[in-house]
Design an enzyme around this catalytic site. Structure first.
Site, mmCIF file in Angstrom:
data_model
loop_
_atom_site.group_PDB
_atom_site.id
_atom_site.type_symbol
_atom_site.label_atom_id
_atom_site.label_comp_id
_atom_site.label_asym_id
_atom_site.label_seq_id
_atom_site.Cartn_x
_atom_site.Cartn_y
_atom_site.Cartn_z
ATOM 1 C CG HIS A 264 -2.288 0.602 0.923
ATOM 2 N ND1 HIS A 264 -2.463 1.701 0.113
ATOM 3 C CD2 HIS A 264 -3.531 0.242 1.336
ATOM 4 C CE1 HIS A 264 -3.747 1.995 0.053
ATOM 5 N NE2 HIS A 264 -4.420 1.127 0.778
ATOM 6 C CE1 TYR A 378 -8.825 6.898 7.129
ATOM 7 C CE2 TYR A 378 -9.692 5.232 5.634
ATOM 8 C CZ TYR A 378 -8.773 6.229 5.913
ATOM 9 O OH TYR A 378 -7.813 6.554 4.989
ATOM 10 C CB SER A 380 -10.382 5.152 1.982
ATOM 11 O OG SER A 380 -10.999 4.092 1.300
ATOM 12 C CB THR A 391 -6.794 8.503 0.815
ATOM 13 O OG1 THR A 391 -5.859 8.443 1.890
ATOM 14 C CG2 THR A 391 -6.546 7.378 -0.168
#
Length: 550
Positions: A264, A378, A380, A391
């Site tokens: 990532h 959360y 994204s 992001t």
């Protein structure tokens, strides 16, 4: 506007946690609509060729932000494209803005290929070598390489790629006694020290081949039992047949189930999803080989090189320890899958509510039903409308979702169906506003992150806000969620970001809603999934004008 993404890279690369579960997500491909093309060898060949076609298009500069041009000479040229061509690039964004089109930032794309995250003490490094022409293939924990581009940079004939993959699939070598692939699943500092040992023990050349390979293709020797098995396999697997540090692993199981598992730090879902969409479209619509195709009559035994690693006792001990840690961690992870079949995007749009808002509301209601509270959530959101954008966070928990959850769960009989419909509409409207703000750089999470970063880097004492309990609670995201909807993707998922959290990968399709949820022992994922299903049933009932019982 340009975003300085440096601190964001630092955040990922400085983290010492294992990339497995903590960072790397997966996205599964849908099956090829032509059933016989889902044979492992056929599909692996077609997807590899399509991936290399994408690489060629990208490097030739023909990959437009929204259109895939394999043959730019024949590409359609609409008026807008003709017009924008004559506008200087410094102003072209304005032309795009005038028609409300935002060409997305593509600065991450070059890291898709020939790239690997290298473990270093304190902070890792991203490595890319665009000159390398070989593919890395893992099968049964063994490493193989062969060229997929020739000396002139052209794609090797698909029938030759097929022959080499067939050769690898028919190799009866046992799995190595000490599978090297466990090492990238370790704590980053431990892995960095072990990598130094690997280098000093004479493995420099083979590691260079692993790191510079175009990408990593993982061929798994077993079929998939069900969606939960599929998710476990694509999210982490058994630790033997992946190279977790590679920019992405393209995984194909025995029955042709395919997925991308990606590291990532270098990029986000936007770049990977674009790649996945194009590979799916190209490999299903312009397949390079058919199930009847004969592999080329080439000498694969000389074209395919099997990599051998020189291991000493310290390295063997490191691998054994990494395996123990890996197995112990995976045992703590539970995954479950939910498919709500009573409707999806089409019905929700007809009722004039946002499909994403409804999915998020169902998670809020589910958690409230299960645990009697609302928690930090959360979602994204890509900021690729900005140069180097990564992001921003959408914060789906709001006074509207809390009020709605309380009404539905604690006192449904006190409210008329119209009142409940009104509450859903309020949630939807507010969620739409939050989403727009996040996409346009108006969220607060990254601003607070940047201010904190600046204070730390300039040696300024941290402002009180950052020491506050509320700030700590806000950033302890118990519900971590991310959505994917694409004709190429079946499901996608990731692990929770905190020990007492849920990781929720979801998709709202035309006539169904699906999610894959992960948790550690602190939470009950099976119960949560039942609560999500019940919440969606209640929301759909109300939107249909029916009354719900508590």
């Amino acid at each position: 506007m340009m975003i300085n993404s440096g601190p964001w890279f630092d955040m990922y690369l400085s983290s010492r946690d294992s990339v497995v579960l903590n960072f790397n997500p997966f996205m599964c491909f849908n099956p090829d609509p032509k059933v016989e093309y889902n044979d492992q060898l056929t599909r692996a060949t077609n997807m590899t060729v399509s991936a290399i076609r994408f690489l060629k298009t990208l490097r030739a500069g023909y990959l437009e932000p929204e259109v895939f041009h394999l043959n730019p000479d024949k590409s359609d040229t609409q008026t807008f494209k003709r017009l924008i061509r004559f506008v200087p690039s410094s102003l072209s964004w304005f032309g795009a803005y005038m028609v409300n089109a935002y060409p997305l930032d593509m600065s991450q794309y070059f890291r898709l290929f020939n790239s690997t995250r290298l473990p270093k003490l304190n902070r890792d490094e991203l490595f890319t070598n665009e000159k390398a022409k070989h593919l890395l293939v893992l099968r049964n924990g063994n490493f193989y390489i062969f060229d997929v581009l020739d000396r002139d940079g052209n794609i090797v004939k698909p029938s030759e790629i097929q022959a080499h993959l067939k050769y690898i699939l028919s190799d009866s070598s046992p799995a190595p006694a000490f599978p090297l692939a466990y090492l990238p699943s370790e704590n980053r500092d431990i892995w960095a020290l072990l990598r130094q040992k690997l280098l000093s023990n004479g493995n420099e050349e083979v590691l260079q081949k692993v790191d510079s390979a175009v990408f990593c293709l993982c061929l798994d020797d077993f079929p998939i039992k069900d969606l939960v098995h599929l998710s476990h396999n694509m999210l982490h697997g058994d630790g033997v047949n992946r190279w977790y540090d590679k920019s992405f692993n393209l995984i194909l199981t025995k029955d042709g189930n395919a997925a991308i598992h990606f590291e990532h730090s270098w990029g986000d879902g936007v770049a990977v999803l674009r790649f996945q969409n194009e590979v799916f479209k190209d490999s299903t619509q312009n397949p390079a080989v058919t199930p009847q195709s004969q592999p080329a009559a080439v000498d694969s035994s000389s074209a395919v090189q099997k990599l051998n690693f020189k291991l000493n006792d310290a390295l063997k001990a490191g691998i054994i320890k990494a395996k123990q840690n890996f197995d112990a961690t995976m045992e703590t992870l539970t995954l479950d899958v939910m498919q709500f079949k009573k409707g999806g995007k089409e019905f929700l749009k007809e009722k004039k509510v946002s499909p994403d808002a409804v999915a998020q509301l169902s998670f809020q209601m589910a958690f409230f039903r299960q645990y009697g509270q609302t928690v930090a959530t959360y979602e994204s959101c890509s900021t690729a409308a900005f140069k180097h954008g990564r992001t921003e966070t959408i914060r789906p928990t709001s006074i509207y979702t809390k009020k709605c959850a309380e009404a539905f769960i604690r006192q449904p009989s006190k409210h008329s169906t119209e009142e409940l419909q009104q509450m859903i509409a309020e949630c939807s409207k507010y969620h739409g506003q939050l989403t727009k703000e996040a996409a346009m750089g108006q969220g607060f999470d990254r601003h607070l992150f940047s201010l904190r970063y600046l204070a730390t880097s300039k040696g300024i004492p941290l402002p009180d806000l950052y020491q506050d309990q509320a700030y700590a609670q806000l950033n302890h995201n118990i519900l971590s969620t991310s959505t994917l909807s694409s004709p190429a993707v079946n499901i996608g998922g990731f692990a929770p970001v905190v020990p007492d959290g849920f990781g929720v990968g979801y998709g709202v399709h035309d006539d169904w809603i699906g999610c894959i949820v992960s948790s550690y022992p602190a939470r009950n994922v099976h119960e949560f999934i039942q609560c999500v299903h019940k919440s969606l049933e209640d929301i759909f009932h109300v939107l249909e004008g029916k009354h719900i019982d508590g």
